[in-house]
Design an enzyme around this catalytic site. Sequence first.
Site, PDB file in Angstrom:
ATOM      1  N   GLY A  88      23.070  14.637 -74.010  1.00 45.80           N
ATOM      2  CA  GLY A  88      24.254  15.001 -73.072  1.00 45.80           C
ATOM      3  C   GLY A  88      25.096  15.802 -73.644  1.00 45.80           C
ATOM      4  N   ASP A  89      25.962  16.828 -72.725  1.00 45.66           N
ATOM      5  CA  ASP A  89      27.060  17.439 -73.261  1.00 45.66           C
ATOM      6  C   ASP A  89      28.034  16.386 -73.905  1.00 45.66           C
ATOM      7  OD1 ASP A  89      28.648  19.949 -73.250  1.00 45.66           O
ATOM      8  OD2 ASP A  89      29.865  18.885 -71.906  1.00 45.66           O
ATOM      9  N   LEU A  90      28.490  15.340 -73.165  1.00 49.73           N
ATOM     10  CA  LEU A  90      29.662  14.199 -73.691  1.00 49.73           C
ATOM     11  C   LEU A  90      29.228  13.828 -75.108  1.00 49.73           C
ATOM     12  CD1 LEU A  90      32.048  12.605 -72.820  1.00 49.73           C
ATOM     13  CD2 LEU A  90      30.692  10.906 -72.201  1.00 49.73           C
ATOM     14  N   LYS A 124      33.330   7.233 -66.475  1.00 52.29           N
ATOM     15  CA  LYS A 124      33.713   7.255 -64.923  1.00 52.29           C
ATOM     16  C   LYS A 124      32.524   8.265 -64.444  1.00 52.29           C
ATOM     17  CE  LYS A 124      36.858  11.240 -64.779  1.00 52.29           C
ATOM     18  NZ  LYS A 124      38.063  11.815 -64.067  1.00 52.29           N
ATOM     19  N   ASP A 128      38.441   5.111 -69.647  1.00 52.06           N
ATOM     20  CA  ASP A 128      39.349   6.109 -69.047  1.00 52.06           C
ATOM     21  C   ASP A 128      40.246   6.908 -70.430  1.00 52.06           C
ATOM     22  OD1 ASP A 128      41.539   7.576 -68.221  1.00 52.06           O
ATOM     23  OD2 ASP A 128      42.061   6.192 -66.588  1.00 52.06           O
ATOM     24  N   HIS A 129      39.529   7.894 -70.661  1.00 56.15           N
ATOM     25  CA  HIS A 129      40.086   8.487 -72.060  1.00 56.15           C
ATOM     26  C   HIS A 129      41.508   8.900 -72.144  1.00 56.15           C
ATOM     27  CE1 HIS A 129      39.541  12.272 -69.420  1.00 56.15           C
ATOM     28  NE2 HIS A 129      40.453  12.878 -70.245  1.00 56.15           N
ATOM     29  N   HIS A 170      43.284   8.309 -63.726  1.00 62.17           N
ATOM     30  CA  HIS A 170      44.478   8.728 -64.792  1.00 62.17           C
ATOM     31  C   HIS A 170      45.695   8.446 -64.281  1.00 62.17           C
ATOM     32  CE1 HIS A 170      40.660  10.258 -66.623  1.00 62.17           C
ATOM     33  NE2 HIS A 170      40.901  11.348 -66.168  1.00 62.17           N
ATOM     34  N   LYS A 228      43.840  21.886 -59.744  1.00 64.74           N
ATOM     35  CA  LYS A 228      43.002  22.744 -60.513  1.00 64.74           C
ATOM     36  C   LYS A 228      43.536  24.174 -60.192  1.00 64.74           C
ATOM     37  CE  LYS A 228      39.446  20.098 -61.592  1.00 64.74           C
ATOM     38  NZ  LYS A 228      39.142  19.895 -63.214  1.00 64.74           N
TER      39      LYS A 228
END
Length: 487
Positions: free
Chosen positions: A17-19, A150, A179-180, A242, A339
């Site tokens: 995956g991308d992560l 998450k 939770d980054h 967050h 956003k």
Amino acid sequence: MTRQKVGGLIVLFGATGDLASRKLYPALYRLYKRQLLTQHFAVIGTARRQWDDDHYRQVVSQAISDLVDDQDLCDRFVSHFHYVPHDATDLDHYQVLKNKMDGLRQDYETGPSTLYYLSTAPAIFPSITQYLKEANIVNNQGEHRVILEKPFGSDAQTAKSLNDALSQTFNEEDIYRIDHYLGKELVQNILAVRYFNPFIEAIWNHHYIDNIQITLAEDMPIGSRGGYYDHSGAIRDMVQNHILQVMSLVGMTLPEHRSPHSIHEAKIDFLKSIPSYTPEQVSDNIVRGQYHSKKAGIPSYLEEDEVAMNSTTESYVAGRIMIPNERWQGVPFYFRTGKALANKYTTVQIVLKPRHYKEENLLLRDRDKPRLSFNIQPEEGVQLYLNEKRAGQDLLPQLNALVGDWSRESNYAEDPYEKLIYNTLLGDPTYFTTWDELAEQWRIVDAIIAGWEKMALKELPQYPIMSQGPKEADDLLAKDKHQWIDY
């Protein structure tokens, strides 16, 4: 201080995956490069794709290419990576995985520690953990920890169901909910400033603090994430995790001991003090909105791919929370996130009460009051704004900033994933979210969402792309004679 070196076996679900490519492989390489990851480690990447070890190692090499200045070191690093094609929802596949794990433990002498990193869709978390137990992979021998990305549920009920499923295989102390934001140096610096500066902690209460503002602003629209975002919205995507975590670090009572258990208990106590809003309180204290564009080729929220044409999902949310305890009585905690705003930044503003201004007939905006600013991104550092005498004969104040520039520090600033993976391998849960914290966060957010559902708006307030957000968010603070401190 010498850092402890760590090793062990890492099983990465969702390895294609991308992560994994953007965050996980670079984080592991940084640890290896700093010699915090010993030679006694191995990584098994698993996913549905029919890769082999050679192809997997090429992918890992490409993911860390920007960090490589020693090719031999890179080659040694990627030699620890192995790939197993795997259907995480098929119990039969776990026997193949178990055999591979047993072999690598012997080959690399990884010791008793095993980390299962679930970088997959949350819907299959329960299947993975159940089958790890049924295949006798997670057993009473050794140390078994699981780290989860998450979202952890979509409300309190789904989060509890997920947690109950995980608890069938792992003990609470072995579940690391990432939770980054908690891995960011400047978020952790909130605790450091409070702990190691007694004069700061002495004024950390309603006698001296006027209001607190937490902003997590993003300048990009939702882009290709419409399918996920339209079911999540800003409140689930940013507030539930967050913002409430940052707020708890600001608002909690400092425990005497800095142990993980003590810090988690203090955060839980603070989160429990946040009320569950009634629909009327939601209407009075929470603002939401959607971005709108008048420029050709730039879509509004409702024009984004995979967004329902009549969606009432918020791309922006702001709120006011009053904490009814002795420390914070009368102090509003404001938060906002959205956003497609004017700038991308994260700040925490601790606005102090100005003294002697009434007798001077000075009406100050919040940005002109003494304050402590935690700049988390893009700039990193702490600024203390203090009043000094303005030049001239009159005794009048002028606000000046004492700037702490984090970039000038000689210490190495760890990437959030680097820090959090290291802490998991070390067995340190300080900067992860416990179930009790998560349950309180969902309680708070569920009450707000329930209030919105009763309000039954046909459309949300609009705010222009590249603005600071909807006017209603400014009005929220104006009711208290406060103003947002913009970046």
